[in-house]
Design a protein around this motif. Structure first.
Motif, PDB file in Angstrom:
ATOM      1  N   TRP A  99       0.813  -1.220   0.000  1.00  0.00           N
ATOM      2  CA  TRP A  99       0.000   0.000   0.000  1.00  0.00           C
ATOM      3  C   TRP A  99       0.844   1.267   0.000  1.00  0.00           C
ATOM      4  O   TRP A  99       0.303   2.365  -0.121  1.00  0.00           O
ATOM      5  N   GLY A 100       2.148   1.111   0.157  1.00  0.00           N
ATOM      6  CA  GLY A 100       3.040   2.253   0.099  1.00  0.00           C
ATOM      7  C   GLY A 100       2.970   3.178   1.292  1.00  0.00           C
ATOM      8  O   GLY A 100       3.379   4.340   1.218  1.00  0.00           O
ATOM      9  N   ILE A 101       2.452   2.691   2.420  1.00  0.00           N
ATOM     10  CA  ILE A 101       2.389   3.521   3.626  1.00  0.00           C
ATOM     11  C   ILE A 101       3.789   3.600   4.240  1.00  0.00           C
ATOM     12  O   ILE A 101       4.418   2.576   4.487  1.00  0.00           O
ATOM     13  N   PRO A 102       4.299   4.792   4.476  1.00  0.00           N
ATOM     14  CA  PRO A 102       5.684   4.956   4.962  1.00  0.00           C
ATOM     15  C   PRO A 102       5.860   4.579   6.424  1.00  0.00           C
ATOM     16  O   PRO A 102       6.031   5.429   7.301  1.00  0.00           O
ATOM     17  N   ILE A 103       5.802   3.298   6.703  1.00  0.00           N
ATOM     18  CA  ILE A 103       5.934   2.792   8.068  1.00  0.00           C
ATOM     19  C   ILE A 103       7.396   2.665   8.456  1.00  0.00           C
ATOM     20  O   ILE A 103       7.766   2.810   9.622  1.00  0.00           O
ATOM     21  N   GLY A 104       8.252   2.395   7.481  1.00  0.00           N
ATOM     22  CA  GLY A 104       9.644   2.100   7.801  1.00  0.00           C
ATOM     23  C   GLY A 104       9.770   0.631   8.164  1.00  0.00           C
ATOM     24  O   GLY A 104       9.161  -0.220   7.535  1.00  0.00           O
ATOM     25  N   ARG A 105      10.524   0.319   9.179  1.00  0.00           N
ATOM     26  CA  ARG A 105      10.670  -1.073   9.613  1.00  0.00           C
ATOM     27  C   ARG A 105       9.437  -1.524  10.380  1.00  0.00           C
ATOM     28  O   ARG A 105       8.894  -0.784  11.209  1.00  0.00           O
ATOM     29  N   ASN A 106       8.997  -2.722  10.084  1.00  0.00           N
ATOM     30  CA  ASN A 106       7.845  -3.291  10.776  1.00  0.00           C
ATOM     31  C   ASN A 106       8.175  -3.425  12.265  1.00  0.00           C
ATOM     32  O   ASN A 106       9.087  -4.168  12.642  1.00  0.00           O
ATOM     33  N   PRO A 107       7.460  -2.739  13.159  1.00  0.00           N
ATOM     34  CA  PRO A 107       7.793  -2.775  14.592  1.00  0.00           C
ATOM     35  C   PRO A 107       7.621  -4.153  15.215  1.00  0.00           C
ATOM     36  O   PRO A 107       8.206  -4.437  16.266  1.00  0.00           O
ATOM     37  N   PHE A 108       6.838  -5.021  14.573  1.00  0.00           N
ATOM     38  CA  PHE A 108       6.623  -6.360  15.131  1.00  0.00           C
ATOM     39  C   PHE A 108       7.878  -7.222  15.004  1.00  0.00           C
ATOM     40  O   PHE A 108       8.021  -8.216  15.716  1.00  0.00           O
TER      41      PHE A 108
END
Length: 225
Positions: free
Chosen positions: A40-49
């Motif tokens: 979806w291209g959401i700028p989350i960066g690294r997955n916190p999980f």
């Protein structure tokens, strides 16, 4: 969202439900973050999980059905009014199907001549074709056709009937899911290979499949020269 926040959520949930449930919940949320990040291209960066430790599950069981268990179940079944209990128990042992899969199985997905039962929707989201033993075919062929399902019974009603049965048989430690363990162990004892058993059980992870396998040391000893 940070890994510390997720860890706090994990610890809070562990006070309410079992570790296995928490692991499944966290895996689902982790997957959602990956879809949002990658597709979806959401700028989350690294997955916190990915920076959070999953809770350990130490609930593997080694419950096998012994001759005394079979006898106790049979006596209790003779006193039960729930006609579906006996064939469901036998089919669980013959096929390795889960309780939900047996309750959802429809006549249109059973090919007696080919000895195949198709499960269009399983726990892992994939369809599965289950080879049927000769005994399984006999059991299915003897079932009354009362609707589109082999067993026209609600999960709640079945659960209550099962609890009454194991209580009457003095087998309070026996879970219906243990029958799946029993089936998988028997498949290996028949000499089926790991891929063949995985085909029947639907396991995609062989390591998980081995957790369900409890071969008796006494049976192995008989094969040794």
């Amino acid at each position: 969202m940070t890994s510390a926040m997720i860890a706090a959520f994990r610890d809070q949930r562990l006070q309410v439900v079992k570790a296995g449930t928490v692991r499944r919940e966290l895996a689902l949320l982790r997957h959602c973050f990956e879809i949002a990040r990658r597709e979806w291209g959401i700028p989350i960066g690294r997955n916190p999980f990915l920076d959070m430790k999953m809770p350990s599950v130490a609930n593997s069981r080694e419950r096998r059905l012994e001759a005394a268990d079979h006898k106790a179940l049979q006596i209790a079944l003779n006193r039960s009014k729930a006609w579906y209990l006996a064939p469901m128990i036998e089919l669980a042992i013959e096929t390795g199907m889960r309780r939900g899969e047996l309750l959802a199985l429809q006549w249109r997905y059973v090919a007696i001549d080919q000895r195949i039962a198709t499960l269009p929707n399983t726990k892992n989201g994939r369809s599965r074709k289950v080879p049927l033993t000769a005994r399984a075919v006999t059991i299915i062929s003897a079932l009354p056709r009362k609707g589109e399902h082999l067993f026209s019974v609600k999960p709640g009603a079945f659960g209550e009937a099962w609890e009454r049965l194991v209580k009457r048989a003095s087998l309070g430690d026996l879970r219906f899911h243990d029958l799946r363990h029993e089936a998988i162990s028997r498949f290996f004892e028949m000499g089926l290979s790991l891929p063949e058993v995985a085909l029947i059980s639907g396991h995609r992870d062989y390591r998980m499949l081995l957790r369900y396998t409890h071969i008796r040391a006494e049976d192995v000893a008989k094969k040794l020269q």
